[in-house]
Design a protein around this motif. Structure first.
Motif, short mmCIF file in Angstrom:
data_model
loop_
_atom_site.label_atom_id
_atom_site.label_comp_id
_atom_site.label_asym_id
_atom_site.label_seq_id
_atom_site.Cartn_x
_atom_site.Cartn_y
_atom_site.Cartn_z
N UNK A 161 0.69 -1.24 -0.08
CA UNK A 161 0.11 0.14 0.00
C UNK A 161 0.68 1.33 0.23
N UNK A 162 2.17 1.20 0.20
CA UNK A 162 2.86 2.44 0.18
C UNK A 162 3.63 2.35 -1.27
N UNK A 163 3.75 3.51 -1.78
CA UNK A 163 4.54 3.97 -3.07
C UNK A 163 5.84 4.07 -2.79
N UNK A 164 6.70 3.37 -3.36
CA UNK A 164 8.24 3.66 -3.41
C UNK A 164 8.61 4.28 -4.83
N UNK A 165 9.13 5.38 -4.75
CA UNK A 165 9.47 5.95 -6.09
C UNK A 165 10.99 7.01 -5.89
N UNK A 166 11.23 7.56 -6.90
CA UNK A 166 12.50 7.93 -6.83
C UNK A 166 12.80 8.85 -8.29
N UNK A 177 32.96 17.32 -15.46
CA UNK A 177 32.30 16.26 -14.38
C UNK A 177 30.75 16.61 -14.31
N UNK A 178 30.25 15.58 -13.44
CA UNK A 178 28.86 15.48 -13.52
C UNK A 178 28.23 15.23 -12.08
N UNK A 179 27.16 15.62 -11.70
CA UNK A 179 26.54 15.17 -10.39
C UNK A 179 25.41 14.86 -10.45
N UNK A 180 24.67 13.36 -9.80
CA UNK A 180 23.76 12.79 -9.87
C UNK A 180 23.15 12.70 -8.48
N UNK A 181 21.91 13.51 -8.32
CA UNK A 181 21.38 13.64 -6.98
C UNK A 181 20.13 12.37 -7.10
N UNK A 182 20.10 11.44 -6.31
CA UNK A 182 19.18 10.53 -6.45
C UNK A 182 18.36 10.65 -5.00
N UNK A 183 17.06 10.91 -5.42
CA UNK A 183 16.23 11.23 -4.43
C UNK A 183 15.05 10.04 -4.24
N UNK A 184 14.85 9.49 -3.11
CA UNK A 184 13.81 8.15 -3.01
C UNK A 184 12.71 8.69 -1.97
N UNK A 185 11.70 8.39 -2.33
CA UNK A 185 10.34 8.75 -1.30
C UNK A 185 9.50 7.50 -1.24
N UNK A 186 8.94 7.46 0.09
CA UNK A 186 7.87 6.51 0.39
C UNK A 186 6.75 7.28 0.68
N UNK A 187 5.62 7.04 -0.01
CA UNK A 187 4.39 7.73 0.41
C UNK A 187 3.32 6.55 0.65
N UNK A 188 2.29 7.28 1.60
CA UNK A 188 1.38 6.48 1.68
C UNK A 188 -0.03 7.49 1.68
N UNK A 189 -1.02 6.92 0.70
CA UNK A 189 -2.19 7.84 0.50
C UNK A 189 -1.84 9.06 0.12
N UNK A 190 -0.80 9.29 -0.62
CA UNK A 190 -0.41 10.64 -1.21
C UNK A 190 0.50 11.32 -0.53
N UNK A 191 0.47 10.96 1.16
CA UNK A 191 1.22 11.68 2.15
C UNK A 191 2.73 11.16 2.13
N UNK A 192 3.74 12.14 2.13
CA UNK A 192 5.12 11.66 2.26
C UNK A 192 5.43 11.04 3.62
N UNK A 193 6.03 9.63 3.58
CA UNK A 193 6.30 9.09 4.67
C UNK A 193 7.70 9.28 5.16
N UNK A 194 8.55 9.15 4.01
CA UNK A 194 10.02 9.42 4.47
C UNK A 194 10.66 9.67 3.11
N UNK A 195 11.72 10.40 3.07
CA UNK A 195 12.31 10.90 1.96
C UNK A 195 14.12 10.75 2.41
N UNK A 196 14.61 10.32 1.26
CA UNK A 196 16.04 10.12 1.41
C UNK A 196 16.64 10.48 0.18
N UNK A 197 18.01 11.06 0.20
CA UNK A 197 18.74 11.22 -0.94
C UNK A 197 20.06 11.16 -0.94
N UNK A 198 20.77 10.93 -1.96
CA UNK A 198 22.37 10.63 -2.26
C UNK A 198 22.91 11.28 -3.32
N UNK A 199 24.03 11.79 -3.29
CA UNK A 199 24.54 12.56 -4.49
C UNK A 199 26.12 11.58 -4.72
#
Ligand SMILES: C[S@@+](CC[C@H](N)C(=O)[O-])C[C@H]1O[C@@H](n2cnc3c(N)ncnc32)[C@H](O)[C@@H]1O
Length: 234
Positions: A161-166, A177-199
């Motif tokens: 029931x949670x949506x894992x997206x990124x 040079x180049x930089x990539x920022x990866x952002x990861x999100x877990x949401x439930x019923x449209x509300x953000x549960x947590x968010x993490x990122x790594x560069x």
């Protein structure tokens, strides 16, 4: 300073494995052949390709992976696979420090060269040439040749029931040079549960420049494939 891949290891397979395995399977069908000496999986990450290689081959697969978080997933993937475990040897170090001689006739290095600068790539390619026997084949993904500001979504998945997206945002840094920022999100019923990122920081190399680096390390071209794959022979 945080450990590389400490955040990404959690989300890598869930968000990216499906696409990654499709590409890996297609490339192995075309380029693997039947290794008779050994196989190198360089920048093995979570072991997606390591597992496929060990299942397809009868020789030892040397999985080279310096990041503990990624190795943890790799080892979990292999755990209990009694048919595969005897054929996978894990090297917890950078490929530049591999120090193996003539252990493989097939090498595989995807999505890893981009993280190395020119001197590191030279050392990595030297180590790969040492580790391969004469005639050995190397399938390697080129570093990016240019950096363009961009943003793209990663595949998303429902989990209980949670949506894992990124998403990944790409930013040019200076000329090479180049930089990539990866952002990861877990949401439930449209509300953000947590968010993490790594560069992650990467290094550009022109196609001709990388070809020259391969030649300097003693490799001759065999072919090309997508995405940005060059196949060479020792
Ligand atoms: C983006 S991941 C790709 C993993 C795997 N090859 C794949 O395509 O799913 C890059 C991996 O290369 C590893 N890596 C980074 N620097 C490395 C080095 N110098 N030698 C070997 N592996 C390295 C990272 O720890 C990471 O697991």
């Amino acid at each position: 300073m945080s450990q590389a891949y400490a955040v990404t290891a959690e989300f890598y397979d869930l968000l990216q494995a499906t696409e990654h395995l499709a590409v890996t399977g297609r490339l192995l069908d075309r380029w693997l052949g039947q290794p008779a000496v050994g196989v190198l999986d360089v920048g093995a990450g979570t072991g997606l390709a390591t597992n496929l290689l060990a299942r397809r081959c009868t020789v030892t697969v040397h999985a080279v992976e310096p990041a503990a978080s990624m190795r943890a997933v790799l080892l979990s993937r292999l755990a209990g696979q009694t048919g595969v475990l005897p054929r996978v040897r894990v090297h917890a170090r950078n490929v530049q420090d591999l120090g193996l001689v003539g252990v493989a006739d097939f090498g595989w290095c995807l999505n890893t060269m981009a993280g190395l600068d020119l001197a590191e790539r030279a050392a990595a390619l030297r180590a790969l040439a040492e580790a391969l026997v004469p005639g050995g084949r190397l399938v390697v993904q080129r570093p990016p040749s240019r950096a363009v500001a961009d943003r793209r979504d990663l595949p998303s998945w429902q989990l209980g029931g949670d949506l894992y997206s990124g998403e990944v945002a790409t930013t040019p840094v200076g000329a090479d040079r180049i930089r990539w920022r990866f952002s990861y999100r877990v949401s439930r019923k449209g509300a953000l549960v947590r968010q993490e990122s790594e560069v992650f920081d990467g290094h550009l190399a022109t196609v001709s420049g990388f070809d020259a680096e391969l030649a300097t390390a003693g490799f001759t071209p065999v072919g090309t494939d997508d995405p940005d794959i060059v196949v060479v022979q020792r």
